[in-house]
Design an enzyme around this catalytic site. Structure first.
Site, PDB file in Angstrom:
ATOM      1  N   GLU A 116      -5.516   1.843   2.709  1.00  0.00           N
ATOM      2  CA  GLU A 116      -5.815   2.070   1.295  1.00  0.00           C
ATOM      3  C   GLU A 116      -7.313   2.222   1.078  1.00  0.00           C
ATOM      4  O   GLU A 116      -7.757   3.061   0.289  1.00  0.00           O
ATOM      5  CB  GLU A 116      -5.257   0.908   0.465  1.00  0.00           C
ATOM      6  CG  GLU A 116      -4.973   1.266  -0.980  1.00  0.00           C
ATOM      7  CD  GLU A 116      -4.085   0.212  -1.638  1.00  0.00           C
ATOM      8  OE1 GLU A 116      -2.852   0.389  -1.588  1.00  0.00           O
ATOM      9  OE2 GLU A 116      -4.595  -0.776  -2.174  1.00  0.00           O
ATOM     10  N   GLU A 162      -8.191   5.550   2.204  1.00  0.00           N
ATOM     11  CA  GLU A 162      -7.687   6.532   1.230  1.00  0.00           C
ATOM     12  C   GLU A 162      -8.623   6.604   0.017  1.00  0.00           C
ATOM     13  O   GLU A 162      -8.944   7.690  -0.473  1.00  0.00           O
ATOM     14  CB  GLU A 162      -6.274   6.135   0.775  1.00  0.00           C
ATOM     15  CG  GLU A 162      -5.647   7.158  -0.176  1.00  0.00           C
ATOM     16  CD  GLU A 162      -4.283   6.720  -0.707  1.00  0.00           C
ATOM     17  OE1 GLU A 162      -3.760   5.677  -0.271  1.00  0.00           O
ATOM     18  OE2 GLU A 162      -3.754   7.434  -1.582  1.00  0.00           O
ATOM     19  N   CYS A 185       1.100  -1.944  -3.931  1.00  0.00           N
ATOM     20  CA  CYS A 185       1.761  -3.028  -3.183  1.00  0.00           C
ATOM     21  C   CYS A 185       2.921  -3.653  -3.923  1.00  0.00           C
ATOM     22  O   CYS A 185       3.782  -4.267  -3.319  1.00  0.00           O
ATOM     23  CB  CYS A 185       0.767  -4.146  -2.880  1.00  0.00           C
ATOM     24  SG  CYS A 185      -0.704  -3.576  -2.084  1.00  0.00           S
ATOM     25  N   SER A 189      -1.852   5.094  -4.952  1.00  0.00           N
ATOM     26  CA  SER A 189      -2.094   5.168  -3.513  1.00  0.00           C
ATOM     27  C   SER A 189      -0.788   5.525  -2.811  1.00  0.00           C
ATOM     28  O   SER A 189       0.288   5.095  -3.221  1.00  0.00           O
ATOM     29  CB  SER A 189      -2.597   3.807  -3.020  1.00  0.00           C
ATOM     30  OG  SER A 189      -2.421   3.731  -1.616  1.00  0.00           O
ATOM     31  N   LYS A 201      11.168  -6.622  -4.333  1.00  0.00           N
ATOM     32  CA  LYS A 201      11.139  -6.225  -2.916  1.00  0.00           C
ATOM     33  C   LYS A 201      12.542  -5.948  -2.392  1.00  0.00           C
ATOM     34  O   LYS A 201      12.728  -5.186  -1.448  1.00  0.00           O
ATOM     35  CB  LYS A 201      10.493  -7.325  -2.076  1.00  0.00           C
ATOM     36  CG  LYS A 201       9.017  -7.536  -2.354  1.00  0.00           C
ATOM     37  CD  LYS A 201       8.146  -6.592  -1.562  1.00  0.00           C
ATOM     38  CE  LYS A 201       6.693  -6.766  -1.946  1.00  0.00           C
ATOM     39  NZ  LYS A 201       5.890  -5.560  -1.672  1.00  0.00           N
ATOM     40  N   GLU A 235      13.063  -2.526  -3.384  1.00  0.00           N
ATOM     41  CA  GLU A 235      12.177  -1.660  -2.605  1.00  0.00           C
ATOM     42  C   GLU A 235      12.758  -1.393  -1.208  1.00  0.00           C
ATOM     43  O   GLU A 235      12.729  -0.266  -0.713  1.00  0.00           O
ATOM     44  CB  GLU A 235      10.798  -2.313  -2.472  1.00  0.00           C
ATOM     45  CG  GLU A 235       9.767  -1.443  -1.763  1.00  0.00           C
ATOM     46  CD  GLU A 235       8.449  -2.175  -1.530  1.00  0.00           C
ATOM     47  OE1 GLU A 235       8.479  -3.362  -1.178  1.00  0.00           O
ATOM     48  OE2 GLU A 235       7.393  -1.545  -1.690  1.00  0.00           O
ATOM     49  N   GLU A 284      13.075   6.119   0.332  1.00  0.00           N
ATOM     50  CA  GLU A 284      11.777   6.419   0.943  1.00  0.00           C
ATOM     51  C   GLU A 284      11.476   5.481   2.113  1.00  0.00           C
ATOM     52  O   GLU A 284      10.518   5.709   2.853  1.00  0.00           O
ATOM     53  CB  GLU A 284      10.646   6.239  -0.090  1.00  0.00           C
ATOM     54  CG  GLU A 284      10.648   7.190  -1.279  1.00  0.00           C
ATOM     55  CD  GLU A 284      11.399   6.624  -2.481  1.00  0.00           C
ATOM     56  OE1 GLU A 284      12.227   5.701  -2.290  1.00  0.00           O
ATOM     57  OE2 GLU A 284      11.178   7.104  -3.605  1.00  0.00           O
ATOM     58  N   CYS A 321       1.436 -12.032  -7.013  1.00  0.00           N
ATOM     59  CA  CYS A 321       2.649 -12.423  -6.280  1.00  0.00           C
ATOM     60  C   CYS A 321       2.920 -13.917  -6.351  1.00  0.00           C
ATOM     61  O   CYS A 321       4.065 -14.356  -6.277  1.00  0.00           O
ATOM     62  CB  CYS A 321       2.535 -12.022  -4.821  1.00  0.00           C
ATOM     63  SG  CYS A 321       2.207 -10.273  -4.610  1.00  0.00           S
TER      64      CYS A 321
END
Lengths: 596, 387
Positions: free
Chosen positions: A283, A286, A310, A330, A369, A372, A377, A526
């Site tokens: 990141e 990037e 994230c 990102s 999560k 996710e 993907e 988190c």
């Protein structure tokens, strides 16, 4: 100085600031008044009525959570009338509640059950309304189970979703006996704007909203001799798990966590911190690449500011709510998913394991999560990269099931490789942590020097303010970064989606300019995630944050690029940040979603 | 307390050609003077709750803030009440004049009529009158205009804070009080919410003066009131009567000769059995009413009457607070179970206890008043509920 008010509660005098509620005043006298709909993080609802008290001279009882004190008030919290009303209210709630307590996931952790115990509501006086209501359980979401039969309509979830998250996936619908907490047109949870953040779960007093648990699936994998089960643990888990297992909030239990996972039977106990460091490499690079494209090449197609990626709750939020800003996101996967992709490729190769025989489990402070991990993907290893996601709470249940005396465990270290961690990775667990970790690395890449903050602590991006901003001046850069000489890098941090929405609106409307923005879906980051121990409150989250930063300071390596395993993986496998393999395994793109 | 004799009066529906003159004369008066007169008149809110109107205006006037609002509560939803519809249809200018006097008194520039969804048929005419009156206000130098808002059909939105929530575009749910609307109402600004008939009474008091007004009614219940008479009656409709008569007199005038009970004040009011007609004064010293008077004769089953009311409340509770939402369901399921002999007759005593808890523990007037009808019917007609 605030005006002071004198009153008596149960004939005891007390003096409090004007604006204090009766409930708060009673706490000052160490008198506990039971509550259900009240929650420290949320606005006052005053709808469950469990906290009613008698105000001498008033015809009706007052909801103590919602009533401000007045001079010379005389309050009784335990009069005959109050006790009778309170008991009746609890019995009414129970008559509408599917009280299958022994079968309930929240058994022993239910605020209604506690109250029922306290008031010994043994004989159900009233008619059981549950069979008349034809409830169904919404199991459509991979993260959240919604069981209306357990719902007591306190609307904590509604307020959470609206006030903290600005999502409003849940709202009150219908009226009277039909009143329920519903999604848009009662569509299943996986079809609506729900971000799976799980903040509603953290505040639900009963079992109406719980995480979809995968405990049995993980046990099955562990018991299956043909499977190699790897487990990764997110940074925020180690500063919260203790709360479920006898420790006070803020206890750091990293070593015990590792020891417990080994005793549960996981084949390798690894650390998401490793891929958090990797995220910083990818990141950070990037960001520098984007800055170069915009500032040097004048590339109009490169979007700034860049947003962190994230937090899967945040990802789904931007897909629904700000799809026009998706180019700013990102392309990095989250640390969990980077880990998943590498576990079934690099790790499998090095260990000589067939990835089809691997089961990849992650322990996360997060319910999003779970969603996710099921995204299309997230199958770049050729398999589902992460098979099961367990919350901190689910792990605590497994530890208890296994009969492990957690408090007495000796500390152990993570397995290697993909187990090495830095302070930069640990602070991913707190709001502002990704930003701080990224700055520690990016600044050093550009200037060759450490960030100009005492002890590497970039305090302007820390704290619990909803939106925070900082500017870092970049001077005396290395020759290859000369285009950044003298640049003032502007960054912003937001946590909780309501704050994110405010920040995104300003950015979209051109009212705020930044280079880099960190967003975490959950309040506090988190550490306040939807999979963390219940209860949650500002004070508890503060304790966890302090633990995170203490963990960071206690680690020998505190910069991601200095993690020896990071150096190793680039040497052996990935070659360089944003390289060919990185693109294949560690980066992805997201698509707009509908808004309902 | 002496009861008055039943007397029909004619103030509200008198042909309306004086409103503008009343307004012109009142606008010249000092706000405090208007409030004093209103308090002196003893006028209490005509929606049913009976708060002293002058005091409400006083609190709103004294509340801090430059922006204030006047809202006319035309969400007439109490079962058996239909007098506001009649007022808005026949003498809307009196309502708007009352609102304008209020605006002048408290310092409001904007007013709203919150019209019951089912009364949309009145909107066309109302809008025309509002446009005309807004012009008149301008001509009289009063910076005030009134516009129309519609309810969506929920009974609870007649409760003033739920009404305000509904006007703000939210789900209509009663708020925690304090703060009251007079300090933090519509858009959190000081707001007077009064019933349609209350504004008309303000207009009348401004015209005839408090002294004249006080000649009507009793000490606790000044003035006159519109009654919506329905059920088993000799004549039905809207009647304007002096306050303070006995229910016996009322039944004598409006009953069909076979009156068993009267439900005073609609579903949220009290059921009075024949034997208590003589001792029951209609007014704040006895049983107050927002206007609904339902007369039942001996052919009516009081079980059915009660069941009907409970069905209404079970559906119209907003559902947010426990005592009201669950309590209403338990009351209706409870009497059904007793009727079917699934629960003993003694279960009615549990339900009466529950109704009394609802009365003190519910968040708003809706839940607090469910027990009125329930307890009065069960206590007076227990046999009909059980058998």
């Amino acid at each position: 100085m605030e005006k002071m008010i004198n009153l008596t509660i149960n004939n005891l005098p007390v003096t409090v600031e004007e604006g204090t509620t009766i409930l708060q005043a009673a706490r000052q006298l160490n008198i506990r008044i039971p509550t259900l709909c009240n929650h420290e993080d949320l606005c006052v609802a005053g709808n469950c009525r469990v906290c009613v008290v008698e105000q001498v001279g008033m015809r009706t009882l007052q909801a103590s959570c919602a009533t401000p004190v007045r001079e010379n008030m005389q309050i009784l919290t335990n009069s005959m009338q109050v006790r009778q009303a309170r008991k009746t209210i609890i019995e009414l709630l129970l008559s509408e509640h599917n009280a299958d307590c022994t079968k309930c996931y929240k058994n022993g952790k239910c605020e209604l059950q506690d109250l029922a115990n306290e008031y010994r509501t043994g004989n159900q006086v009233y008619i059981d309304l549950v069979p008349l209501k034809h409830y169904t359980i919404d199991q459509s979401s991979p993260s959240i189970l919604k069981d209306d039969s357990k719902c007591i309509r306190c609307q904590r979830c509604v307020r959470t979703c609206a006030e903290l998250q600005a999502v409003s996936a849940l709202s009150a619908a219908y009226k009277g006996s039909e009143m329920k907490i519903s999604s848009f047109y009662e569509r299943p949870m996986h079809e609506v704007v729900c971000t799976n953040c799980g903040q509603c779960i953290n505040r639900c007093p009963t079992g109406a909203l719980i995480e979809k648990n995968y405990i049995d699936e993980v046990w099955d994998a562990i018991y299956n001799p043909t499977k190699h089960v790897v487990v990764q643990t997110a940074p925020a888990v180690r500063v919260a798990l203790g709360e479920e297992l006898g420790f006070e909030p803020g206890a750091r239990v990293t070593g015990k966590l590792v020891a417990a996972l080994r005793r549960l039977g996981f084949d390798s106990v690894l650390d998401t911190d490793f891929t958090a460091d990797l995220t910083i490499m990818e990141e950070g690079t990037e960001l520098l690449t984007r800055l170069k494209k915009v500032l040097v090449d004048g590339d109009k197609n490169t979007a700034l500011p860049m947003f962190t990626s994230c937090s899967p709750g945040w990802i789904k939020f931007i897909e629904h709510t700000f799809p026009e800003l998706l180019p700013n996101l990102s392309t990095c996967k989250s640390p969990q998913q980077m880990f998943g992709a590498l576990a079934k490729t690099w790790y499998a190769q090095k260990k000589g394991i067939n990835p089809k025989d691997m089961v990849s489990v992650s322990i996360m402070p997060c319910t999003a999560k779970k969603f996710e991990a099921t995204r299309p993907e997230m199958r770049d290893s050729g398999y589902q990269d992460v098979d099961y996601v367990l919350t901190t709470r689910e792990l605590a249940i497994m530890i208890k099931q296994a009969g492990i005396e957690f408090m007495k465990l000796e500390d152990e270290d993570y397995d290697s490789f993909m187990g090495e961690s830095t302070g930069a990775a640990v602070i991913f667990g707190a709001t502002g942590g990704v930003m701080e970790a990224a700055l520690r690395t990016a600044y050093e890449i550009v200037t060759g020097r450490e960030v100009p903050f005492t002890n590497l602590n970039i305090t302007p991006v820390r704290g619990m303010e909803g939106v925070r901003e900082a500017t870092i001046k970049v001077e005396n850069v290395k020759p290859e970064w000369s285009f950044l000489e003298g640049a003032e890098v502007k960054v912003a941090v937001a946590h909780g989606l309501a704050n994110a929405k405010q920040l995104m609106t300003a950015i979209r409307d051109g009212k705020a300019q930044y280079h880099f923005v960190e967003i975490m879906a959950c309040p506090g980051g988190c550490l306040g995630g939807g999979g963390q121990p219940i209860p949650t409150s500002p004070a508890i989250r503060q304790k966890r944050a302090e633990a995170i930063y203490a963990e960071d300071e206690g680690l020998p390596i505190r910069k991601s690029h200095e993690n020896p395993e990071i150096v190793q993986i680039y040497r052996e496998f990935l070659s360089e940040p944003l390289g060919h393999r990185s693109h294949e395994l560690l980066h992805t793109h997201y698509k707009p979603r509908k808004r309902y | 307390m002496e009861a008055t004799k039943l007397r029909r009066v004619d103030f509200v529906f008198r042909p309306d050609n004086t409103s503008i003159d009343v307004l012109r004369k009142t606008l010249k008066r000092d706000a405090d003077d208007i409030i004093l007169e209103l308090i002196d008149s003893g006028l209490k809110g005509r929606g049913g709750a009976g708060f002293l109107t002058g005091l409400k205006w006083k609190l709103a006037k004294e509340a801090a803030g430059d922006i204030k609002y006047v809202i006319c509560n035309a969400d007439e939803g109490e079962p058996g009440t239909f007098k506001d519809r009649e007022i808005l249809d026949r003498v809307p200018r009196r309502v708007l004049t009352g609102m304008a006097i209020c605006a002048h008194t408290i310092g409001a520039k904007e007013g709203f009529i919150y019209l019951r969804a089912e009364y949309k048929f009145l909107a066309h005419k109302l809008k025309a009158v509002m446009a005309e009156m807004n012009e008149e206000f301008k001509k009289l130098g009063l910076d005030f205009s009134v516009s129309l808002r519609y309810g969506s059909g929920a009974y609870v939105c007649g409760e003033e804070t739920a009404l305000i929530d509904s006007m703000e575009g939210r789900r209509g749910e009663p708020r925690n009080k304090p703060p009251f609307p007079v300090t933090a109402g519509y858009l959190n600004k000081p707001t007077v919410v009064n019933n349609v008939e209350t504004f008309v009474n303000c207009c009348i008091i401004a015209n005839i003066g408090a002294d004249e007004y006080k000649k009507f009614g009793t000490d606790n219940s000044r003035g006159f009131k519109l009654f919506s008479v329905s059920g088993d009656c000799s004549k039905e409709g809207v009647f304007e009567l002096e306050l303070g008569m006995t229910l016996a007199d009322f039944v004598e005038e409006f009953g069909d000769g076979d009156t068993k009970a009267v439900q005073v004040g609609g579903a949220s009011g009290f059921c009075v059995p024949r034997k208590k007609f003589k001792d029951t004064i209609i007014g704040f010293e006895g049983i107050p009413t927002g206007g609904s008077m339902k007369i039942f004769n001996s052919t009516r089953s009081m079980y059915n009457v009660l069941h009907n009311y409970l069905e209404f409340f079970e559906e119209e509770s907003c559902g947010q607070c426990t005592p009201c939402r669950v309590g209403c369901q338990q009351l209706i399921k409870g009497i059904e179970a007793v009727k079917r002999k699934e629960k003993p007759a003694g279960y009615l005593d549990e339900l009466v206890k529950l109704a009394k808890v609802m009365k003190v523990a519910s968040k708003c007037g809706l839940g607090q008043s469910v027990g009125n009808a329930f307890v009065s019917i069960v206590e007076n007609f227990r046999e009909e509920i059980v058998y």
